[in-house]
Enzyme design. Structure first.
Site, PDB file in Angstrom:
ATOM      1  N   LEU A 234     -14.875  48.323   1.338  1.00 25.17           N
ATOM      2  CA  LEU A 234     -14.941  46.934   0.890  1.00 25.17           C
ATOM      3  C   LEU A 234     -14.514  46.832  -0.566  1.00 25.17           C
ATOM      4  CD1 LEU A 234     -15.675  43.978   1.374  1.00 25.17           C
ATOM      5  CD2 LEU A 234     -18.026  44.529   0.723  1.00 25.17           C
ATOM      6  N   TYR A 235     -14.908  47.814  -1.375  1.00 24.78           N
ATOM      7  CA  TYR A 235     -14.478  47.831  -2.778  1.00 24.78           C
ATOM      8  C   TYR A 235     -12.954  47.761  -2.862  1.00 24.78           C
ATOM      9  CZ  TYR A 235     -13.286  49.726  -7.365  1.00 24.78           C
ATOM     10  OH  TYR A 235     -12.727  49.918  -8.613  1.00 24.78           O
ATOM     11  N   ALA A 236     -12.291  48.614  -2.088  1.00 25.87           N
ATOM     12  CA  ALA A 236     -10.827  48.623  -2.086  1.00 25.87           C
ATOM     13  C   ALA A 236     -10.272  47.281  -1.626  1.00 25.87           C
ATOM     14  CB  ALA A 236     -10.318  49.741  -1.187  1.00 25.87           C
ATOM     15  N   THR A 238     -11.642  44.342  -1.948  1.00 30.26           N
ATOM     16  CA  THR A 238     -11.780  43.305  -2.987  1.00 30.26           C
ATOM     17  C   THR A 238     -10.741  43.492  -4.090  1.00 30.26           C
ATOM     18  OG1 THR A 238     -13.457  44.584  -4.238  1.00 30.26           O
ATOM     19  CG2 THR A 238     -14.251  43.031  -2.560  1.00 30.26           C
TER      20      THR A 238
END
Length: 427
Positions: A234-236, A238
Site C-alpha cells: 500500500l505504501y508503494a 500511495t
C-alpha cells in the site's frame, strides 16, 4: 376509524366530542410545534458550541502564529545571493532534517513543518528539531492536511520552493494502519498542492516518491522509464498515486514538480524502524535479529544510499527546478515535470549488512533466518542513476561500510552506549 377510536376513548355528548376532538388536535399541533422548536434549539446549541470551539481554536491558532511569526520570518530569511526560501515538510524527519540543515548552512531561507506523530519515538524527532532550531531553522508543529495553517504560512512567507518530505513511511506498517498512508501520502499531498497552486507566486516543488513504486519489476537496474503499475505494498501504491497526482497538477495548473525515488536511505539520525537501525539496537542488547530470505534461499538485497548523498540529490533538484508557470491557480504555460532515481547503484545483501554491523559493534549477532513473508517487501532494489547523474550532477560517494561506520558512531553517542561496560550509560 380515527373518530370512532376517539369516541371510544373519550365518550361524551356529540358537542362534547367535537370540543374534545378540537382540543386533542390543538394539543397535537402544539406538541409537534414544541418538538420542532426543541429540536431546532438543540441544533442551534450544537451549532453555537461548534462555532465557539472554532473561534477558540482559531484564536489559539492565530495567537500561536502571532507569537511565532517573527521566528518564521527570521527562519525564512535568505542570507546568500540568489538564494531561495524553502518550506520543508517533514522537517523533523530523517531526510527532512538533513536537507533543512544543509539548505540553512549555505544561506537559504528555511521553514519546517512536522506533525511529530508517534510512528516511531517522537523524542528522536524532538532532538532533530532542537538541532535544527540551534542552527536557525524554525519548525511549525502542524499537519500538512491543515489547509488553513498552510495558507497562513504562505501568507507570512513567499516561498520560492517547497521540499515535500512529509509522509507516512514504512512498507509493513501499512498492514496495521492503512488509513495513515491515505491521510499523509495522498490527502496531505493534495492539500499541499492545492495551497501551492493558489500561491502568488507559485513555488517549485520537489517531493519524495520512492523506489517502492517499481514493485514487482524483475528487470534491473530500475530505470525511470520502467513500468510502475504493479506495486507490492500500500505504501508503494500511495507513492505511485502521488506521481500521478503531481503530474495532474503540473499539467493543469503549471506547477513545476520534481519527484525523487529514494533507494533505502540510511545514516545518522535515521529511522528506528529501518533494518540497519533495529539490528544495531538488538545486537547491542544481545537480542536475536530476524533476517529475511527470498525464494529458493536467495538473500535479499538493497541499494543502500547514504543520507549525505541523498541530501546532495535533493539540493541539486531544488537548484535545477524550473519555475512554475501558473498564478492564482491558472496555468500560463508548460512547466517542468521530472522524476529521478536517487540511489547508490551498488546493491548489498542483508547478511553482508549484518556482517558490517558486527565488525563495527564488535559483537556477534544472534540471527533467526526466515523466509520473507508476504508483507509488501520486495527481494531486491537496484537504481539506475544515469539520468540524475546527467541532469543533476548526482554522484553518490559513500559505500555501505563507510556509511555504517558513521551511523554506529552516531548511535553510540546519541544513545550513550558504553562498549567497555556493554550497556547504555543512561539505563
Amino acid at each position: 376509524m380515527p373518530h370512532q377510536l376517539e369516541e371510544e376513548l373519550f365518550p361524551s355528548t356529540p358537542g362534547k366530542i367535537k370540543s374534545d376532538r378540537n382540543h386533542h388536535r390543538t394539543f397535537q399541533r402544539c406538541f409537534t410545534s414544541t418538538s420542532t422548536m426543541f429540536l431546532w434549539a438543540l441544533f442551534l446549541i450544537a451549532l453555537t458550541a461548534s462555532y465557539l470551539a472554532f473561534l477558540t481554536n482559531s484564536n489559539r491558532y492565530l495567537y500561536h502564529n502571532a507569537v511565532n511569526e517573527k521566528m518564521i520570518r527570521s527562519s525564512a530569511k535568505i542570507r546568500r545571493s540568489n538564494g531561495m526560501s524553502v518550506l520543508v515538510t517533514g522537517a523533523a524527519g530523517f531526510v527532512g532534517s538533513h536537507v533543512a540543515l544543509a539548505l540553512k548552512k549555505r544561506g537559504d531561507g528555511v521553514v519546517g513543518i512536522d506533525n511529530f506523530n508517534d510512528y516511531y519515538d517522537p523524542s528522536l524527532k524532538k532532538s532533530r528539531k532542537n538541532l535544527l532550531e540551534n542552527n536557525g531553522v524554525f519548525i511549525v508543529e502542524g499537519d500538512i492536511n491543515d489547509m488553513r495553517m498552510l495558507a497562513k504560512l504562505f501568507e507570512i512567507v513567499k516561498f520560492t520552493h517547497v521540499m515535500h518530505l512529509a509522509a507516512q513511511a514504512g512498507v509493513r506498517y501499512a498492514m496495521e494502519n492503512p488509513n495513515s498512508y491515505i491521510h499523509s501520502n495522498i490527502a496531505g499531498l493534495v492539500t499541499l498542492l492545492e495551497q501551492c497552486k493558489a500561491a502568488k507566486p507559485q513555488p517549485a516543488i520537489v517531493w519524495a516518491s520512492s523506489s517502492s513504486v517499481y514493485g514487482l519489476n524483475e528487470k534491473v537496474p530500475f530505470s525511470e522509464a520502467d513500468r510502475t503499475d504493479r506495486p507490492a505494498s500500500l505504501y508503494a501504491a500511495t507513492k505511485k498515486a502521488g506521481e500521478e497526482i503531481t503530474h495532474t497538477y503540473n499539467h493543469i495548473y503549471g506547477l513545476s514538480i520534481t519527484g525523487l525515488r529514494f533507494f533505502t536511505v540510511y545514516g545518522p539520525w535515521g529511522r528506528p524502524d529501518m533494518a540497519y537501525f533495529s539490528f544495531t539496537k538488538n545486537i547491542l542488547q544481545g537480542k536475536a535479529i530476524t533476517v529475511y530470505r527470498g525464494k529458493d534461499r536467495v538473500d535479499l538485497a538493497r541499494d543502500f544510499t547514504y543520507i549525505d548523498d541523498i541530501v546532495k540529490g535533493c539540493v541539486a533538484s531544488l537548484d535545477t527546478a524550473g519555475k512554475s508557470t501558473g498564478t492564482g491557480g491558472k496555468k500560463k504555460g508548460p512547466a517542468p515535470y521530472r522524476i529521478y532515481n536517487l540511489g547508490n547503484t551498488s546493491p548489498v545483501t542483508v547478511p553482508t549488512l549484518v556482517n558490517i554491523l558486527e565488525k563495527n559493534l564488535k559483537i556477534k549477532a544472534k540471527k533467526n533466518v526466515v523466509e520473507m513473508p508476504g508483507n509488501g517487501d520486495v527481494p531486491f532494489t537496484h537504481a539506475n542513476i544515469s539520468l540524475a547523474q546527467r541532469e543533476l550532477g548526482y554522484n553518490p560517494t559513500t559505500d555501505l561500510p563507510t556509511g555504517l561506520k558513521k551511523f554506529v558512531k552516531w548511535y553510540m553517542s546519541y544513545y550513550g552506549f558504553d562498549h567497555v561496560k556493554g550497556s547504555y550509560v543512561n539505563s
